[in-house]
Every structure is written in C-alpha cells, then in structure tokens.
Design a protein around this motif. Structure first.
Motif, short mmCIF file in Angstrom:
data_model
loop_
_atom_site.label_atom_id
_atom_site.label_comp_id
_atom_site.label_asym_id
_atom_site.label_seq_id
_atom_site.Cartn_x
_atom_site.Cartn_y
_atom_site.Cartn_z
N ASP A 143 0.85 -1.22 0.07
CA ASP A 143 -0.16 0.02 -0.07
C ASP A 143 0.85 1.33 0.08
O ASP A 143 0.46 2.21 -0.48
CB ASP A 143 -0.89 -0.01 1.30
N VAL A 192 -3.74 4.75 0.07
CA VAL A 192 -4.58 3.55 0.58
C VAL A 192 -4.68 3.53 2.03
O VAL A 192 -3.56 3.42 2.56
CB VAL A 192 -4.27 2.27 -0.13
N ALA A 193 -5.77 3.67 2.59
CA ALA A 193 -5.85 3.73 3.88
C ALA A 193 -6.78 2.53 4.38
O ALA A 193 -7.76 2.24 3.91
CB ALA A 193 -6.49 5.00 4.59
N ARG A 194 -6.20 1.48 5.31
CA ARG A 194 -6.87 0.48 5.82
C ARG A 194 -6.94 0.78 7.30
O ARG A 194 -5.94 0.29 8.03
CB ARG A 194 -6.20 -0.83 5.41
N ASN A 195 -8.16 0.93 7.74
CA ASN A 195 -8.31 1.38 9.05
C ASN A 195 -7.38 2.00 9.81
O ASN A 195 -6.62 1.85 11.00
CB ASN A 195 -8.28 -0.10 9.88
N MET A 196 -6.93 3.20 9.41
CA MET A 196 -5.82 4.22 9.57
C MET A 196 -6.34 5.34 10.60
O MET A 196 -7.48 5.80 10.28
CB MET A 196 -5.30 4.81 8.28
N SER A 243 -10.97 4.03 6.55
CA SER A 243 -10.47 3.24 5.42
C SER A 243 -11.19 3.77 4.01
O SER A 243 -12.24 4.36 3.88
CB SER A 243 -10.91 1.69 5.48
N GLY A 244 -10.04 3.64 2.84
CA GLY A 244 -10.63 4.12 1.62
C GLY A 244 -9.38 4.58 0.86
O GLY A 244 -8.40 4.16 1.22
N THR A 290 -17.16 10.78 5.23
CA THR A 290 -17.29 9.51 5.94
C THR A 290 -17.37 9.55 7.17
O THR A 290 -18.21 8.69 7.87
CB THR A 290 -15.89 8.82 5.25
N ARG A 312 -10.80 5.98 13.10
CA ARG A 312 -10.43 5.18 12.06
C ARG A 312 -11.18 5.37 10.67
O ARG A 312 -12.26 5.47 10.92
CB ARG A 312 -10.45 3.84 12.62
#
Length: 324
Positions: free
Chosen positions: A244, A254-258, A287-288, A305, A285
C-alpha cells in the motif's frame, strides 16, 4: 507610499519562502512565519512582494536530456545554477534592489536539494528512466543526485521519497548500486525498493530482491517483503513492508483502518500549508482510497465518511472537527 523593506527583512522573507517551499516545513514553521509577518508592516510588505514572483520561481524548466549520464549531470547542474541565480536575483531586485543580499543569502540557505539532478515540487511526482535501465519514481518534494563512474552507481538521496528498480544493462551490471543518505548507505542486491524520509531517520522498504543497509556502524540485509528505519544512531527492527505504501505511484493513498491523524499527515505532504484535526477526533479510524493530486476532494471524502466539518482559513490552514 510604503517604505522599501530593509536588506535584513528581505533576507528573512527569502529564508521563509525557501523553508515553506522546501517540502519539509512543519506546522510550526507555518505558524512561525505567520507570526513573523504580523510582527512588523515591513515583514508583510516583503512577503507580499515575494508572492508576486512565487509562480515564476516554481516554473524552472527541467534540464535537457543528453547522450550520457555524465553529460546530463554536468549540464543540468550548470543550467540549474544559472536559472536559480537568475530567479533569486529577481527576488532581490523586486523586493528591495539589494544586490549585496544575493551573495549572502545564497550561501546561507539550503540550496543543495534544490539544485539536485532530479527534483519534484510539493504535490508533484516524476518518473525517470536511466541509461542502465534503472527506473526511479520520485514522490512529492523529493530530491536526488545521480553519479556513475567505473565502479559505482551512486544515488545521493536528499529528501522526500523515491522508488528504485535497479537496471541490469551489461555495461553496468558489475558496478555497485549505492544509495547514500544523511543517515547511512543502502546497497542494492538486484532489487526494487523504496527510500523515504522518516521522523526517526530513513525508511527503506524492499519489494523484490534484497538490500544491505549500513548505518550506526552495523550492516544488515533486508529481504523482499520487509522494511526498517535506520539512523546514524541505530538500525530499527525488521517490519513487514506493505505494498500500500506504493499507491502514490498511481496517485492515491490507500488507508486501511488508518488513524485520522495519520491520514491527514500523509495528505499534508502533497500541498503547502497545514492539515490538522481536533484532538477529540484524531483517533478515529478510516478506510478508503484518496487522491493525492486533489487534496480538497480527498478531505471532502474524509469529512463525509466520518461526519466531520472542514474549517479552511487563510494561509492554507485546514482543520477537521466534529460538526458543532
């Protein structure tokens, strides 16, 4: 009629302009510059006049390609030196007409990354293909010198973030491939790897092959799939390298549960100014996939969001907070 700013004020204004356009300015730097402007009418006058040339300073043409890397480096340095001096002279003449300031300011300011062979501005990315088939991707606000001789392919990394894929042209295959940083060296062992500025030193992430990191008097092999942070004082532990982290090549994050605070820190790298959030929402948190070349669009998506409000103010200051 307003008085012409003094040479000292001109020098201070140019110093602030260079700091804020370096790509490494912190939120504290922006706030300090704002306080400096408000401290005296001459400060604001000098800053406003510098702003009139801001776009001209950014539009320095890239060096023309040449048949060999040796010629390209020599000619590009000559062109960049000439063009940079011309732009700084414009600043000095416009703001106060002080030719004496030019020589003094040039020696004191951090020009070296600005004169590197390959650079990107804040928010810009760039791809470079070298004659030995090495590929370089430069992310926002990056600077790199390239120097080949009979025994080594040397890359001097000054700032930002780069992705290197080593070339294997027969004429160069036996030459060591070295990335030199302010904290240590990275030797490529036939590989694809990322080098990035990190708050604790330099981050290296390996995606194919392996590299040897030499720092703090120690050497360590980093295999594909791993990363580490190193500094002049220590080598960090091996961590998993996430692909990512390469998403910027395609113009996105790319954010995953960031954490929200971390995402905003990443987005801030791609434009001038500060992007912050209130302390009470920093741990939220998200994601997106968020575009790096349209930060306002990315921030709108974040706010929608998480149900937040965006507060934009002058001097590129942005705050995300709960809707009041």
């Amino acid at each position: 009629m307003q008085a012409t700013p003094s040479p000292q004020v001109i020098e201070e204004a140019i110093r602030w302009m260079v700091i804020l356009q370096s790509g490494q300015a912190s939120p504290e730097d922006y706030e300090a510059c704002e306080r400096w402007q408000e401290a005296h009418p001459q400060h604001q006058l000098a800053w406003d006049r510098l702003g009139q040339l801001d776009q001209q300073v950014r539009q320095i043409p890239p060096p023309l390609a040449r048949a060999t890397l040796h010629d390209e480096r020599r000619i590009s340095q000559r062109m960049n030196n000439m063009l940079q001096r011309r732009q700084v002279l414009k600043l000095a003449v416009l703001v106060g007409g002080s030719a004496g300031l030019l020589g003094l300011g040039y020696q004191k300011l951090p020009w070296r990354p600005m004169l590197a062979d390959y650079t990107t501005a804040v928010g810009e990315s760039r791809h470079v293909a070298l004659m030995d088939a090495t590929d370089i991707h430069l992310n926002t606000a990056s600077a790199l010198d390239v120097d080949y001789d009979a025994s080594v392919r040397l890359f001097r990394f000054y700032q930002g973030e780069i992705l290197l894929t080593t070339g294997h042209q027969q004429a160069f295959a036996q030459r060591n491939f070295i990335v030199e940083t302010s904290h240590g060296q990275i030797r490529a062992l036939g590989t694809r790897f990322l080098v990035r500025d990190h708050e604790n030193g330099i981050l290296v992430s390996v995606f194919d092959g392996a590299v040897e990191v030499a720092a703090a008097g120690v050497k360590r092999i980093v295999q594909a799939g791993y990363s580490l942070v190193f500094s002049r004082q220590q080598l960090g532990s091996l961590l998993e390298a996430s692909r990512d982290s390469l998403a910027w090549i395609n113009g996105v994050i790319v954010a995953r549960n960031m954490k929200l605070s971390l995402l905003l820190q990443e987005l801030e790298r791609y434009r001038h100014g500060t992007i912050r959030c209130a302390a009470e929402v920093a741990e939220l948190r998200i994601s997106g996939v968020f575009p790096v070349h349209d930060i306002d669009k990315a921030l709108d998506a974040v706010a929608d969001t998480l149900g937040l409000e965006i507060k934009r103010s002058w001097f590129y200051r942005t705050l995300l907070d709960r809707v009041r």
